[in-house]
Design a protein around this motif. Structure first.
Motif, PDB file in Angstrom:
ATOM      1  N   ILE A 151       6.466   5.141  13.650  1.00 19.86           N
ATOM      2  CA  ILE A 151       6.593   6.591  13.849  1.00 19.86           C
ATOM      3  C   ILE A 151       5.333   7.332  13.391  1.00 19.86           C
ATOM      4  N   GLY A 152       4.230   6.600  13.276  1.00 22.94           N
ATOM      5  CA  GLY A 152       2.966   7.236  12.924  1.00 22.94           C
ATOM      6  C   GLY A 152       2.779   7.515  11.459  1.00 22.94           C
ATOM      7  N   LEU A 153       3.551   6.832  10.598  1.00 16.68           N
ATOM      8  CA  LEU A 153       3.452   7.034   9.149  1.00 16.68           C
ATOM      9  C   LEU A 153       3.247   5.696   8.436  1.00 16.68           C
ATOM     10  N   PRO A 154       2.153   4.987   8.712  1.00 15.56           N
ATOM     11  CA  PRO A 154       1.936   3.715   8.013  1.00 15.56           C
ATOM     12  C   PRO A 154       1.877   3.932   6.505  1.00 15.56           C
ATOM     13  N   ILE A 155       2.494   3.020   5.764  1.00 14.54           N
ATOM     14  CA  ILE A 155       2.526   3.130   4.305  1.00 14.54           C
ATOM     15  C   ILE A 155       1.133   2.873   3.742  1.00 14.54           C
ATOM     16  N   LEU A 156       0.715   3.696   2.824  1.00 15.50           N
ATOM     17  CA  LEU A 156      -0.610   3.558   2.219  1.00 15.50           C
ATOM     18  C   LEU A 156      -0.745   2.193   1.539  1.00 15.50           C
ATOM     19  N   GLY A 157      -1.910   1.602   1.694  1.00 17.81           N
ATOM     20  CA  GLY A 157      -2.167   0.302   1.089  1.00 17.81           C
ATOM     21  C   GLY A 157      -1.636  -0.872   1.877  1.00 17.81           C
ATOM     22  N   ASP A 158      -1.088  -0.628   3.075  1.00 17.50           N
ATOM     23  CA  ASP A 158      -0.524  -1.710   3.872  1.00 17.50           C
ATOM     24  C   ASP A 158      -1.632  -2.460   4.599  1.00 17.50           C
ATOM     25  N   SER A 159      -1.741  -3.761   4.293  1.00 15.22           N
ATOM     26  CA  SER A 159      -2.797  -4.578   4.896  1.00 15.22           C
ATOM     27  C   SER A 159      -2.346  -5.259   6.186  1.00 15.22           C
ATOM     28  N   LEU A 160      -1.122  -4.978   6.640  1.00 10.85           N
ATOM     29  CA  LEU A 160      -0.607  -5.603   7.859  1.00 10.85           C
ATOM     30  C   LEU A 160      -0.265  -4.617   8.966  1.00 10.85           C
ATOM     31  N   TYR A 161       0.151  -3.420   8.601  1.00 13.31           N
ATOM     32  CA  TYR A 161       0.632  -2.471   9.610  1.00 13.31           C
ATOM     33  C   TYR A 161      -0.088  -1.128   9.462  1.00 13.31           C
ATOM     34  N   PRO A 162      -0.595  -0.589  10.546  1.00 13.44           N
ATOM     35  CA  PRO A 162      -0.490  -1.102  11.911  1.00 13.44           C
ATOM     36  C   PRO A 162      -1.484  -2.213  12.238  1.00 13.44           C
ATOM     37  N   ASN A 163      -2.526  -2.392  11.403  1.00  9.14           N
ATOM     38  CA  ASN A 163      -3.553  -3.402  11.684  1.00  9.14           C
ATOM     39  C   ASN A 163      -3.688  -4.359  10.509  1.00  9.14           C
ATOM     40  N   VAL A 164      -4.027  -5.610  10.810  1.00  8.79           N
ATOM     41  CA  VAL A 164      -4.233  -6.614   9.777  1.00  8.79           C
ATOM     42  C   VAL A 164      -5.603  -6.398   9.140  1.00  8.79           C
ATOM     43  N   VAL A 165      -5.616  -6.269   7.820  1.00 11.34           N
ATOM     44  CA  VAL A 165      -6.854  -6.078   7.062  1.00 11.34           C
ATOM     45  C   VAL A 165      -6.943  -7.200   6.029  1.00 11.34           C
ATOM     46  N   GLU A 166      -8.048  -7.908   6.006  1.00 13.08           N
ATOM     47  CA  GLU A 166      -8.212  -9.002   5.050  1.00 13.08           C
ATOM     48  C   GLU A 166      -8.416  -8.455   3.646  1.00 13.08           C
ATOM     49  N   VAL A 167      -7.655  -8.990   2.690  1.00 11.72           N
ATOM     50  CA  VAL A 167      -7.735  -8.568   1.292  1.00 11.72           C
ATOM     51  C   VAL A 167      -7.983  -9.792   0.425  1.00 11.72           C
ATOM     52  N   ALA A 168      -8.929  -9.721  -0.491  1.00 13.29           N
ATOM     53  CA  ALA A 168      -9.232 -10.843  -1.369  1.00 13.29           C
ATOM     54  C   ALA A 168      -8.039 -11.144  -2.274  1.00 13.29           C
ATOM     55  N   PRO A 169      -7.780 -12.423  -2.587  1.00  9.82           N
ATOM     56  CA  PRO A 169      -6.620 -12.789  -3.414  1.00  9.82           C
ATOM     57  C   PRO A 169      -6.615 -12.149  -4.795  1.00  9.82           C
ATOM     58  N   ASP A 170      -7.809 -11.807  -5.319  1.00  8.61           N
ATOM     59  CA  ASP A 170      -7.883 -11.215  -6.653  1.00  8.61           C
ATOM     60  C   ASP A 170      -8.109  -9.703  -6.615  1.00  8.61           C
ATOM     61  N   ASP A 171      -7.839  -9.076  -5.471  1.00  9.41           N
ATOM     62  CA  ASP A 171      -7.980  -7.632  -5.348  1.00  9.41           C
ATOM     63  C   ASP A 171      -6.621  -6.984  -5.604  1.00  9.41           C
ATOM     64  N   PHE A 172      -6.477  -6.397  -6.795  1.00  4.76           N
ATOM     65  CA  PHE A 172      -5.224  -5.744  -7.174  1.00  4.76           C
ATOM     66  C   PHE A 172      -5.379  -4.226  -7.270  1.00  4.76           C
ATOM     67  N   ASP A 173      -6.428  -3.699  -6.662  1.00  2.92           N
ATOM     68  CA  ASP A 173      -6.763  -2.283  -6.837  1.00  2.92           C
ATOM     69  C   ASP A 173      -6.021  -1.350  -5.894  1.00  2.92           C
ATOM     70  N   HIS A 174      -5.491  -1.882  -4.804  1.00  4.43           N
ATOM     71  CA  HIS A 174      -4.884  -0.998  -3.807  1.00  4.43           C
ATOM     72  C   HIS A 174      -3.489  -1.501  -3.434  1.00  4.43           C
ATOM     73  N   PRO A 175      -2.506  -1.333  -4.322  1.00  2.00           N
ATOM     74  CA  PRO A 175      -1.163  -1.835  -4.034  1.00  2.00           C
ATOM     75  C   PRO A 175      -0.497  -1.086  -2.890  1.00  2.00           C
ATOM     76  N   LEU A 176       0.342  -1.799  -2.174  1.00  2.00           N
ATOM     77  CA  LEU A 176       1.163  -1.186  -1.146  1.00  2.00           C
ATOM     78  C   LEU A 176       2.033  -0.111  -1.782  1.00  2.00           C
ATOM     79  N   GLN A 177       2.015   1.073  -1.209  1.00  2.00           N
ATOM     80  CA  GLN A 177       2.747   2.195  -1.807  1.00  2.00           C
ATOM     81  C   GLN A 177       4.210   2.193  -1.346  1.00  2.00           C
ATOM     82  N   LEU A 178       4.895   1.104  -1.723  1.00  2.00           N
ATOM     83  CA  LEU A 178       6.300   0.923  -1.394  1.00  2.00           C
ATOM     84  C   LEU A 178       7.023   0.402  -2.633  1.00  2.00           C
ATOM     85  N   LEU A 179       8.100   1.081  -2.992  1.00  3.36           N
ATOM     86  CA  LEU A 179       8.814   0.793  -4.236  1.00  3.36           C
ATOM     87  C   LEU A 179      10.310   0.707  -3.984  1.00  3.36           C
TER      88      LEU A 179
END
Length: 284
Positions: free
Chosen positions: A232-260
């Motif tokens: 619906i045009g509201l991708p969750i902040l910090g999402d590395s899969l939706y809408p597009n796949v973004v590669e994230v380093a395994p030790d990168d903990f700086d940008h958590p998915l904003q879902l609780l």
């Protein structure tokens, strides 16, 4: 019902269960996994606990058990606060980046294994799951005798779960709204996706304000909330899969998915009490 493993939980981790192709067990384990030495050391056992040796031959479909060797994992540098604990359940406030239970490359660095070790509860088992990147309320059972009763609560939709999410964008639908669609997740594919057909996923979405949304899922498909919000045009902040796949380093903990997973409510199947557990976490 699956047979109880013949080896106990060791250091928070149960034994691996392997379905054999058939033939000499030593040869198969050596060729497939390079672990024939475990057979020679008496560390591979049959379902009845009998140790396999170098001459043991088993038919295709037979099972053996052994403790896997753990690869090095990136440590998830966050604690797992306990919200509630009694003789039947443990409820925790899971951090982002920590998988619920072992899968793929995440074994020791999972909520299940870490809690078994920290709380000295070798029979601890999750009653449901949260995605690795989702934080919040997560319930475990302490004793095998009650495990099925709590797991059925989630499987039969008898819990009420409320999530909070931060998202950017402009909603393509008028909120509040109930989103229904068919969501499918194929093994080996990172993203789940929507396809035509009978809906199997339902989420009620409300806007709270300031980019914050309250999500109430009525079903539990993989990545359901992330897929619905992106749709619906509201991708969750910090999402590395939706809408597009973004590669994230395994030790990168700086940008958590904003879902609780903010709140969990249900009627306790053992005590009959109305239960409510609320995360102490906030979204950044």
């Amino acid at each position: 019902m699956r047979q109880r493993p013949p080896l106990p939980v060791r250091d928070g981790l149960g034994p691996a269960r392997l379905r054999l192709l058939g033939g000499n067990v030593y040869d198969e384990l050596q060729v497939r996994f390079g672990i024939g030495a475990k057979v020679l050391a008496g560390e591979v056992v049959l379902p009845d606990g009998t140790a396999v040796d170098a001459t043991t031959t088993l038919p295709a479909g037979a099972h053996v058990y052994f403790y896997r060797d753990l690869a090095d994992e990136v440590e998830v540098p966050f604690g797992i606060p306990v919200l509630y604990r009694d003789d039947d359940i443990v409820v925790v406030d899971k951090p982002h980046f920590l998988a619920t239970m072992p899968r793929g490359g995440h074994v020791a660095q999972t909520a299940l294994v870490r809690l078994r070790r920290e709380l000295d509860l070798p029979e601890l088992s999750p009653a449901h799951r949260l995605d690795r990147l989702t934080a919040g309320v997560l319930l475990f059972t302490v004793r095998p005798e009650v495990r099925g009763r709590y797991q059925r609560l989630f499987a039969e939709g008898k819990t009420h779960k409320t999530y909070l999410a931060r998202a950017a964008g402009t909603a393509a639908v008028s909120l509040p709204a109930t989103l229904r669609s068919r969501i499918v997740k194929h093994r080996g594919r990172l993203q789940a996706f929507e396809e035509p057909g009978e809906p199997n996923a339902e989420t009620y979405v409300e806007e709270i304000g300031g980019g914050l949304y309250r999500l109430s899922p009525r079903t539990g498909q993989t990545h359901q909330l992330r897929v619905h919000m992106a749709s619906i045009g509201l991708p969750i902040l910090g999402d590395s899969l939706y809408p597009n796949v973004v590669e994230v380093a395994p030790d990168d903990f700086d940008h958590p998915l904003q879902l609780l997973a903010h709140r969990l409510q249900f009627t306790d199947p053992v005590t009959g009490e109305d239960r409510e557990f609320v995360s102490a976490r906030t979204l950044g």
